[in-house]
Design a protein around this motif. Sequence first.
Motif, PDB file in Angstrom:
ATOM      1  N   THR A   1      90.465-102.499  53.094  1.00  0.00           N
ATOM      2  CA  THR A   1      90.286-102.495  51.639  1.00  0.00           C
ATOM      3  C   THR A   1      88.853-102.790  51.187  1.00  0.00           C
ATOM      4  N   HIS A   2      87.957-103.016  52.122  1.00  0.00           N
ATOM      5  CA  HIS A   2      86.577-103.360  51.761  1.00  0.00           C
ATOM      6  C   HIS A   2      85.596-102.529  52.586  1.00  0.00           C
ATOM      7  N   SER A   3      84.404-102.420  52.073  1.00  0.00           N
ATOM      8  CA  SER A   3      83.321-101.778  52.790  1.00  0.00           C
ATOM      9  C   SER A   3      82.442-102.876  53.381  1.00  0.00           C
ATOM     10  N   PRO A   4      82.098-102.790  54.664  1.00  0.00           N
ATOM     11  CA  PRO A   4      81.320-103.871  55.275  1.00  0.00           C
ATOM     12  C   PRO A   4      79.890-103.958  54.750  1.00  0.00           C
ATOM     13  N   GLY A   5      79.425-102.962  54.038  1.00  0.00           N
ATOM     14  CA  GLY A   5      78.040-102.948  53.584  1.00  0.00           C
ATOM     15  C   GLY A   5      77.781-103.572  52.300  1.00  0.00           C
TER      16      GLY A   5
END
Length: 92
Positions: A88-92
């Motif tokens: 559910t999230h972008s690591p950047g």
Amino acid sequence: MNKKPNSELISRDNPMWIDEMFKPSVRLSDLPQGLCEKLARPARGLQKAPVKVSTTIRLSPDVVQAFRAGGDGWQTRIDAALKDWLRTHSPG
């Protein structure tokens, strides 16, 4: 450098080893070939799951404590939690 033995770990059933106790021992390679083959570990098979990457990571003490409190497998649970977060999230 000799370390002082931990007296709590030494008992009649588990004596401290001294040099004389090692004298009758032999190397595996010095045993008869047939016995060496029987005692040798079998070759490991193919990896069933993708190999994980060994890394060093710094985590907050409370995070580590919470996962360790769950017992063995705490690192695997951290890995699963991070995978879940990535859904559910972008690591950047």
